[in-house]
Design a protein around this motif. Structure first.
Motif, PDB file in Angstrom:
ATOM      1  N   ASP A   5      -9.420  -3.388   2.303  1.00  0.00           N
ATOM      2  CA  ASP A   5      -8.013  -3.076   2.543  1.00  0.00           C
ATOM      3  C   ASP A   5      -7.314  -4.119   3.390  1.00  0.00           C
ATOM      4  O   ASP A   5      -6.104  -4.114   3.514  1.00  0.00           O
ATOM      5  N   VAL A   7      -6.381  -8.001   4.293  1.00  0.00           N
ATOM      6  CA  VAL A   7      -6.260  -9.348   3.755  1.00  0.00           C
ATOM      7  C   VAL A   7      -6.754 -10.321   4.822  1.00  0.00           C
ATOM      8  O   VAL A   7      -6.424 -10.177   5.999  1.00  0.00           O
ATOM      9  N   PRO A  19       3.860 -11.898   3.412  1.00  0.00           N
ATOM     10  CA  PRO A  19       3.030 -10.822   2.905  1.00  0.00           C
ATOM     11  C   PRO A  19       3.880  -9.707   2.319  1.00  0.00           C
ATOM     12  O   PRO A  19       5.037  -9.527   2.693  1.00  0.00           O
ATOM     13  N   GLU A  20       3.305  -8.992   1.423  1.00  0.00           N
ATOM     14  CA  GLU A  20       3.979  -7.847   0.827  1.00  0.00           C
ATOM     15  C   GLU A  20       4.233  -6.821   1.923  1.00  0.00           C
ATOM     16  O   GLU A  20       3.335  -6.511   2.707  1.00  0.00           O
ATOM     17  N   ARG A  23       1.713  -4.226   3.832  1.00  0.00           N
ATOM     18  CA  ARG A  23       0.363  -4.767   3.658  1.00  0.00           C
ATOM     19  C   ARG A  23      -0.337  -4.874   5.007  1.00  0.00           C
ATOM     20  O   ARG A  23       0.282  -5.105   6.029  1.00  0.00           O
ATOM     21  N   THR A  24      -1.638  -4.739   4.998  1.00  0.00           N
ATOM     22  CA  THR A  24      -2.430  -4.923   6.215  1.00  0.00           C
ATOM     23  C   THR A  24      -3.032  -6.316   6.181  1.00  0.00           C
ATOM     24  O   THR A  24      -3.661  -6.700   5.200  1.00  0.00           O
ATOM     25  N   VAL A 184       4.751  -5.354   8.271  1.00  0.00           N
ATOM     26  CA  VAL A 184       3.330  -5.389   7.942  1.00  0.00           C
ATOM     27  C   VAL A 184       2.537  -4.647   9.002  1.00  0.00           C
ATOM     28  O   VAL A 184       3.032  -4.360  10.092  1.00  0.00           O
TER      29      VAL A 184
END
Length: 189
Positions: A5, A7, A19-20, A23-24, A184
């Motif tokens: 999960d 990145v 980053p999206e 997102r983590t 994020v």
């Protein structure tokens, strides 16, 4: 939180990566923070628990070391909406950033941050289930609560919330916001 999960930490500056949202990503506290002289931080303190007090001590230390102007807004536990009332007082102070200390702020921040998209929020030691682009969170093993509306990313333990861990989290969160990487969840390994 499982390893799949998260990145891996980027090798370039955070500002070069987009980053999206939600997102983590892995995070490492910076060696130092700069550019925070006079930066107004409003800290929302949800209660007088040991984890909240550890995070408050961390916020005081980081603000003092970086030159930021920290203002504290404790929730009055006698009120009908203690965290909401503390947030209202914080908004009146016109801060540059609102910091929520621990999982006690998550439910209020989940709703209110989506109404205040022009203001940056940082949640330390917890995360929102559905963050908007103006909410950055920093979590670590034992401190991954998503509030009452969603399950955590692992077992929650108050003992994982220490002043040292809070300082690392605040520094990583502030650096990410300064770099423009918001919306994020940062995971401290």
């Amino acid at each position: 939180m499982s390893e799949e999960d998260v990145v891996p930490a980027p090798t370039d500056a955070a500002s070069e990566i987009v980053p999206e949202p939600g997102r983590t990503i892995e995070a490492t506290p910076p060696a130092s923070l700069s550019g925070l002289d006079g930066y107004r931080i409003a800290a929302i303190i949800p209660d007088a628990s040991a984890p909240s007090m550890a995070l408050l001590s961390a916020a005081r230390e980081v603000a003092s070391a970086s030159g930021a102007d920290l203002r504290e807004f404790p929730a009055d536990e006698k009120g009908e909406d203690p965290v909401g009332a503390a947030l209202d007082r914080a908004l009146d102070a016109r801060p540059d950033l609102i910091v929520g200390l621990g999982d006690g702020v998550v439910d209020v921040f989940s709703f209110e941050s989506a109404q205040l998209l022009d203001l940056q929020f940082l949640v330390v030691g917890a995360q929102l289930a559905e963050p908007t682009g103006n909410v950055t969170a920093v979590v670590w093993d034992g401190a991954t609560s998503r509030g009452s509306a969603a399950g955590s990313d692992g077992e929650l333990t108050d003992t994982s919330i220490t002043e040292d861990r809070g300082e690392d989290a605040l520094e990583a969160g502030l650096a990410s916001i300064q770099d423009g990487t918001t919306g994020v969840v940062l995971h401290l390994g």
